[in-house]
Scaffold this motif. Structure first.
Motif, mmCIF file in Angstrom:
data_model
loop_
_atom_site.group_PDB
_atom_site.id
_atom_site.type_symbol
_atom_site.label_atom_id
_atom_site.label_comp_id
_atom_site.label_asym_id
_atom_site.label_seq_id
_atom_site.Cartn_x
_atom_site.Cartn_y
_atom_site.Cartn_z
ATOM 1 N N HIS A 44 7.065 -57.089 -8.421
ATOM 2 C CA HIS A 44 5.999 -57.502 -9.326
ATOM 3 C C HIS A 44 6.540 -57.868 -10.703
ATOM 4 O O HIS A 44 5.903 -58.603 -11.440
ATOM 5 N N ARG A 45 7.677 -57.307 -11.059
ATOM 6 C CA ARG A 45 8.260 -57.583 -12.374
ATOM 7 C C ARG A 45 9.458 -58.493 -12.166
ATOM 8 O O ARG A 45 10.431 -58.107 -11.499
ATOM 9 N N ALA A 46 9.405 -59.683 -12.723
ATOM 10 C CA ALA A 46 10.466 -60.669 -12.515
ATOM 11 C C ALA A 46 11.816 -60.108 -12.955
ATOM 12 O O ALA A 46 11.916 -59.493 -14.018
ATOM 13 N N PRO A 47 12.853 -60.316 -12.125
ATOM 14 C CA PRO A 47 14.184 -59.835 -12.491
ATOM 15 C C PRO A 47 14.814 -60.677 -13.595
ATOM 16 O O PRO A 47 15.847 -60.310 -14.143
ATOM 17 N N GLY A 48 14.191 -61.769 -13.932
ATOM 18 C CA GLY A 48 14.689 -62.649 -14.990
ATOM 19 C C GLY A 48 13.756 -63.820 -15.123
ATOM 20 O O GLY A 48 12.785 -63.929 -14.363
ATOM 21 N N PRO A 49 14.036 -64.701 -16.069
ATOM 22 C CA PRO A 49 13.168 -65.861 -16.228
ATOM 23 C C PRO A 49 13.233 -66.782 -15.009
ATOM 24 O O PRO A 49 14.258 -66.847 -14.326
ATOM 25 N N GLY A 50 12.135 -67.452 -14.719
ATOM 26 C CA GLY A 50 12.118 -68.450 -13.659
ATOM 27 C C GLY A 50 11.702 -67.938 -12.297
ATOM 28 O O GLY A 50 11.664 -68.704 -11.342
#
Ligand SMILES: [Zn+2]
Length: 133
Positions: free
Chosen positions: A69-75
């Motif tokens: 649910h929480r992006a590991p990084g941008p994009g």
């Protein structure tokens, strides 16, 4: 902002070349008859260094899955399903499973490989639910 793009190495280059052609390949060790992933300098089963890539039909079963649910990084578009997949023809790999609804990906789900072009050089193997056609 775009997501990070894998950088091929001498070890992983043939994997990315195959993915760009729409083929899934996995390391195979003829010394101990083991398919494994990720590619490593030595076979994790017997430490032989003369393993080679072999084609996989790209069908398998979800062994384990988590929904990120929480992006590991941008994009990265969240949520997404990240699963350990047992390939029918041997070997296990970690991959995205695109089932539309990430929460619908469950242990035991039948999946098949699908490919997503990221850049001219990198095409990512993804998995999608397998209708069994
Ligand atoms: Zn081996």
């Amino acid at each position: 902002m775009s997501r990070p793009v894998p950088v091929p190495t001498p070890l992983s280059g043939p994997f990315w070349d195959a993915a760009r052609r729409g083929d899934l390949v996995v390391p195979y060790c003829p010394s101990c008859d083991l398919r494994f992933f990720v590619p490593e300098p030595a076979c994790p089963g017997c430490l032989a260094s003369d393993w080679r890539y072999v084609p996989s039909a790209g069908r398998g079963t979800v062994y384990s899955v988590t929904v990120v649910h929480r992006a590991p990084g941008p994009g990265f578009d969240t949520p997404f399903a990240l699963a350990v997949i047992d390939l029918d023809d041997g070997g296990t790999l970690l991959s995205h499973v695109d089932a539309g609804d990430a929460g619908s990906v469950a242990i035991g789900l039948r999946v098949r490989v699908d490919f997503r072009v990221l850049t001219d050089e990198i095409t990512l193997p993804y998995f999608v639910p397998d209708a069994g056609d």
